[in-house]
Design a protein around this motif. Structure first.
Motif, PDB file in Angstrom:
ATOM      1  N   GLY A 248      56.580 -50.711  46.243  1.00 57.70           N
ATOM      2  CA  GLY A 248      57.003 -51.092  47.579  1.00 57.70           C
ATOM      3  C   GLY A 248      58.006 -50.164  48.214  1.00 57.70           C
ATOM      4  N   TYR A 249      58.979 -50.763  48.875  1.00 61.16           N
ATOM      5  CA  TYR A 249      59.950 -50.031  49.672  1.00 61.16           C
ATOM      6  C   TYR A 249      61.341 -50.130  49.078  1.00 61.16           C
ATOM      7  CZ  TYR A 249      56.196 -50.542  53.049  1.00 61.16           C
ATOM      8  OH  TYR A 249      54.979 -50.502  53.666  1.00 61.16           O
ATOM      9  N   ARG A 250      62.151 -49.169  49.450  1.00 58.07           N
ATOM     10  CA  ARG A 250      63.569 -49.214  49.153  1.00 58.07           C
ATOM     11  C   ARG A 250      64.263 -49.392  50.497  1.00 58.07           C
ATOM     12  NH1 ARG A 250      61.286 -49.886  45.418  1.00 58.07           N
ATOM     13  NH2 ARG A 250      61.258 -48.833  43.429  1.00 58.07           N
ATOM     14  N   THR A 251      65.126 -50.351  50.586  1.00 61.63           N
ATOM     15  CA  THR A 251      65.908 -50.518  51.810  1.00 61.63           C
ATOM     16  C   THR A 251      67.375 -50.336  51.448  1.00 61.63           C
ATOM     17  OG1 THR A 251      66.152 -52.919  51.572  1.00 61.63           O
ATOM     18  CG2 THR A 251      64.243 -52.135  52.827  1.00 61.63           C
ATOM     19  N   LEU A 252      68.118 -49.803  52.401  1.00 61.36           N
ATOM     20  CA  LEU A 252      69.557 -49.647  52.246  1.00 61.36           C
ATOM     21  C   LEU A 252      70.206 -50.479  53.332  1.00 61.36           C
ATOM     22  CD1 LEU A 252      69.444 -45.842  51.588  1.00 61.36           C
ATOM     23  CD2 LEU A 252      69.980 -47.598  49.932  1.00 61.36           C
ATOM     24  N   LEU A 253      71.133 -51.322  52.925  1.00 58.31           N
ATOM     25  CA  LEU A 253      71.772 -52.182  53.901  1.00 58.31           C
ATOM     26  C   LEU A 253      73.243 -52.343  53.562  1.00 58.31           C
ATOM     27  CD1 LEU A 253      71.051 -55.904  53.177  1.00 58.31           C
ATOM     28  CD2 LEU A 253      70.020 -54.149  51.790  1.00 58.31           C
ATOM     29  N   SER A 254      74.000 -52.615  54.588  1.00 57.34           N
ATOM     30  CA  SER A 254      75.414 -52.943  54.419  1.00 57.34           C
ATOM     31  C   SER A 254      75.523 -54.455  54.458  1.00 57.34           C
ATOM     32  CB  SER A 254      76.241 -52.331  55.536  1.00 57.34           C
ATOM     33  OG  SER A 254      76.372 -50.952  55.302  1.00 57.34           O
ATOM     34  N   ALA A 255      76.417 -54.982  53.641  1.00 57.23           N
ATOM     35  CA  ALA A 255      76.511 -56.436  53.571  1.00 57.23           C
ATOM     36  C   ALA A 255      77.918 -56.911  53.272  1.00 57.23           C
ATOM     37  CB  ALA A 255      75.571 -56.955  52.485  1.00 57.23           C
ATOM     38  N   ARG A 256      78.276 -57.992  53.958  1.00 54.85           N
ATOM     39  CA  ARG A 256      79.400 -58.833  53.582  1.00 54.85           C
ATOM     40  C   ARG A 256      78.700 -60.104  53.124  1.00 54.85           C
ATOM     41  NH1 ARG A 256      83.478 -55.738  54.434  1.00 54.85           N
ATOM     42  NH2 ARG A 256      84.400 -55.295  56.431  1.00 54.85           N
ATOM     43  N   MET A 257      78.590 -60.243  51.818  1.00 57.59           N
ATOM     44  CA  MET A 257      77.780 -61.312  51.228  1.00 57.59           C
ATOM     45  C   MET A 257      78.036 -62.669  51.872  1.00 57.59           C
ATOM     46  SD  MET A 257      75.755 -60.007  49.147  1.00 57.59           S
ATOM     47  CE  MET A 257      75.558 -58.416  48.401  1.00 57.59           C
ATOM     48  N   GLY A 258      76.926 -63.296  52.256  1.00 57.79           N
ATOM     49  CA  GLY A 258      76.995 -64.628  52.839  1.00 57.79           C
ATOM     50  C   GLY A 258      77.364 -64.660  54.306  1.00 57.79           C
ATOM     51  N   ARG A 259      77.708 -63.494  54.890  1.00 65.34           N
ATOM     52  CA  ARG A 259      78.158 -63.483  56.286  1.00 65.34           C
ATOM     53  C   ARG A 259      77.301 -62.597  57.174  1.00 65.34           C
ATOM     54  NH1 ARG A 259      83.744 -61.692  55.913  1.00 65.34           N
ATOM     55  NH2 ARG A 259      83.639 -61.561  58.152  1.00 65.34           N
ATOM     56  N   ARG A 260      77.243 -61.290  56.867  1.00 63.55           N
ATOM     57  CA  ARG A 260      76.522 -60.366  57.739  1.00 63.55           C
ATOM     58  C   ARG A 260      75.822 -59.308  56.899  1.00 63.55           C
ATOM     59  NH1 ARG A 260      79.782 -57.555  62.571  1.00 63.55           N
ATOM     60  NH2 ARG A 260      79.990 -59.722  63.191  1.00 63.55           N
ATOM     61  N   TYR A 261      74.559 -59.072  57.242  1.00 64.36           N
ATOM     62  CA  TYR A 261      73.739 -58.063  56.569  1.00 64.36           C
ATOM     63  C   TYR A 261      73.148 -57.159  57.643  1.00 64.36           C
ATOM     64  CZ  TYR A 261      73.983 -61.435  52.776  1.00 64.36           C
ATOM     65  OH  TYR A 261      74.442 -62.297  51.816  1.00 64.36           O
ATOM     66  N   VAL A 262      73.207 -55.853  57.417  1.00 67.23           N
ATOM     67  CA  VAL A 262      72.657 -54.906  58.399  1.00 67.23           C
ATOM     68  C   VAL A 262      71.754 -53.921  57.660  1.00 67.23           C
ATOM     69  CG1 VAL A 262      73.151 -53.238  60.219  1.00 67.23           C
ATOM     70  CG2 VAL A 262      74.785 -55.077  59.768  1.00 67.23           C
ATOM     71  N   PHE A 263      70.439 -54.020  57.932  1.00 68.17           N
ATOM     72  CA  PHE A 263      69.483 -53.076  57.355  1.00 68.17           C
ATOM     73  C   PHE A 263      69.606 -51.757  58.104  1.00 68.17           C
ATOM     74  CE2 PHE A 263      67.795 -56.998  55.745  1.00 68.17           C
ATOM     75  CZ  PHE A 263      67.284 -56.655  54.501  1.00 68.17           C
ATOM     76  N   LEU A 264      69.862 -50.683  57.339  1.00 67.86           N
ATOM     77  CA  LEU A 264      70.155 -49.378  57.932  1.00 67.86           C
ATOM     78  C   LEU A 264      69.038 -48.362  57.758  1.00 67.86           C
ATOM     79  CD1 LEU A 264      73.773 -49.106  56.513  1.00 67.86           C
ATOM     80  CD2 LEU A 264      73.155 -49.662  58.874  1.00 67.86           C
ATOM     81  N   HIS A 265      68.380 -48.379  56.597  1.00 70.55           N
ATOM     82  CA  HIS A 265      67.430 -47.318  56.274  1.00 70.55           C
ATOM     83  C   HIS A 265      66.388 -47.865  55.306  1.00 70.55           C
ATOM     84  CE1 HIS A 265      66.165 -43.165  55.756  1.00 70.55           C
ATOM     85  NE2 HIS A 265      66.271 -43.273  54.442  1.00 70.55           N
ATOM     86  N   GLY A 266      65.164 -47.397  55.456  1.00 71.92           N
ATOM     87  CA  GLY A 266      64.109 -47.816  54.541  1.00 71.92           C
ATOM     88  C   GLY A 266      63.146 -46.672  54.289  1.00 71.92           C
ATOM     89  N   PHE A 267      62.538 -46.693  53.108  1.00 70.87           N
ATOM     90  CA  PHE A 267      61.538 -45.674  52.783  1.00 70.87           C
ATOM     91  C   PHE A 267      60.637 -46.188  51.666  1.00 70.87           C
ATOM     92  CE2 PHE A 267      65.479 -44.884  50.499  1.00 70.87           C
ATOM     93  CZ  PHE A 267      65.093 -44.660  49.179  1.00 70.87           C
ATOM     94  N   PRO A 268      59.374 -45.720  51.672  1.00 72.07           N
ATOM     95  CA  PRO A 268      58.496 -46.087  50.556  1.00 72.07           C
ATOM     96  C   PRO A 268      58.994 -45.412  49.287  1.00 72.07           C
ATOM     97  CG  PRO A 268      57.236 -45.217  52.409  1.00 72.07           C
ATOM     98  CD  PRO A 268      58.676 -44.954  52.684  1.00 72.07           C
ATOM     99  N   LYS A 269      58.918 -46.110  48.176  1.00 74.46           N
ATOM    100  CA  LYS A 269      59.376 -45.557  46.907  1.00 74.46           C
ATOM    101  C   LYS A 269      58.636 -44.259  46.611  1.00 74.46           C
ATOM    102  CE  LYS A 269      59.587 -46.394  42.002  1.00 74.46           C
ATOM    103  NZ  LYS A 269      58.899 -47.057  40.917  1.00 74.46           N
ATOM    104  N   SER A 270      57.376 -44.183  47.015  1.00 73.17           N
ATOM    105  CA  SER A 270      56.566 -42.994  46.717  1.00 73.17           C
ATOM    106  C   SER A 270      57.036 -41.750  47.474  1.00 73.17           C
ATOM    107  CB  SER A 270      55.095 -43.264  47.047  1.00 73.17           C
ATOM    108  OG  SER A 270      54.980 -43.652  48.402  1.00 73.17           O
ATOM    109  N   ASP A 271      57.785 -41.939  48.579  1.00 68.27           N
ATOM    110  CA  ASP A 271      58.243 -40.791  49.380  1.00 68.27           C
ATOM    111  C   ASP A 271      59.396 -40.036  48.742  1.00 68.27           C
ATOM    112  OD1 ASP A 271      56.330 -41.378  51.209  1.00 68.27           O
ATOM    113  OD2 ASP A 271      57.696 -41.586  52.913  1.00 68.27           O
ATOM    114  N   LYS A 272      60.340 -40.779  48.205  1.00 68.79           N
ATOM    115  CA  LYS A 272      61.489 -40.131  47.564  1.00 68.79           C
ATOM    116  C   LYS A 272      62.166 -41.114  46.628  1.00 68.79           C
ATOM    117  CE  LYS A 272      64.635 -40.862  51.487  1.00 68.79           C
ATOM    118  NZ  LYS A 272      65.625 -40.221  52.339  1.00 68.79           N
TER     119      LYS A 272
END
Length: 127
Positions: free
Chosen positions: A59-83
């Motif tokens: 699948g995919y790898r996503t990178l996100l910033s998070a304050r657990m339980g409060r706010r999550y922001v998805f920043l970057h995503g890529f297929p695992k096969s790409d890098k």
């Protein structure tokens, strides 16, 4: 309920991959129950998300910033096969951007949503 957001670039990538918001909601739910793939420091996390019709390993790898339980922001995503991973410079840039988004005041957040710099991830509520 936590506030789940995505950056404009991420939303564009997500649409091109036909990755539904429900997958992002599921990833956050897993994180809240302790299933985190990698804590990259500076509130930046790596979370695997399954590709529709296959599992997380292909699948995919996503990178996100998070304050657990409060706010999550998805920043970057890529297929695992790409890098395999991101560079140190990419990591620093994402940590910086994520920190900015996590610290936005309610007023600044509303402005970011109006200008579409950020968009809200819509999750179906469990009843």
């Amino acid at each position: 309920m936590a506030f789940i957001l995505k950056r404009k670039d991420f939303a564009r990538w997500q649409a091109s991959e036909k990755l539904p918001d429900a997958s992002l909601c599921g990833a956050v739910k897993e994180m809240e129950s302790g299933l985190i793939d990698a804590d990259l420091g500076g509130f930046l996390y790596k979370k695997r998300v399954a590709r529709l019709g296959s599992g997380k390993s292909g699948g995919y790898r996503t990178l996100l910033s998070a304050r657990m339980g409060r706010r999550y922001v998805f920043l970057h995503g890529f297929p695992k096969s790409d890098k395999a991973d991101i560079t140190q410079d990419e990591k620093k840039a994402l940590q910086f951007a994520g920190k900015v988004f996590l610290e936005l005041s309610d007023e600044a957040l509303a402005k970011a949503l109006r200008s579409r710099v950020l968009t809200e991830v819509r999750c179906e509520q469990d009843h």
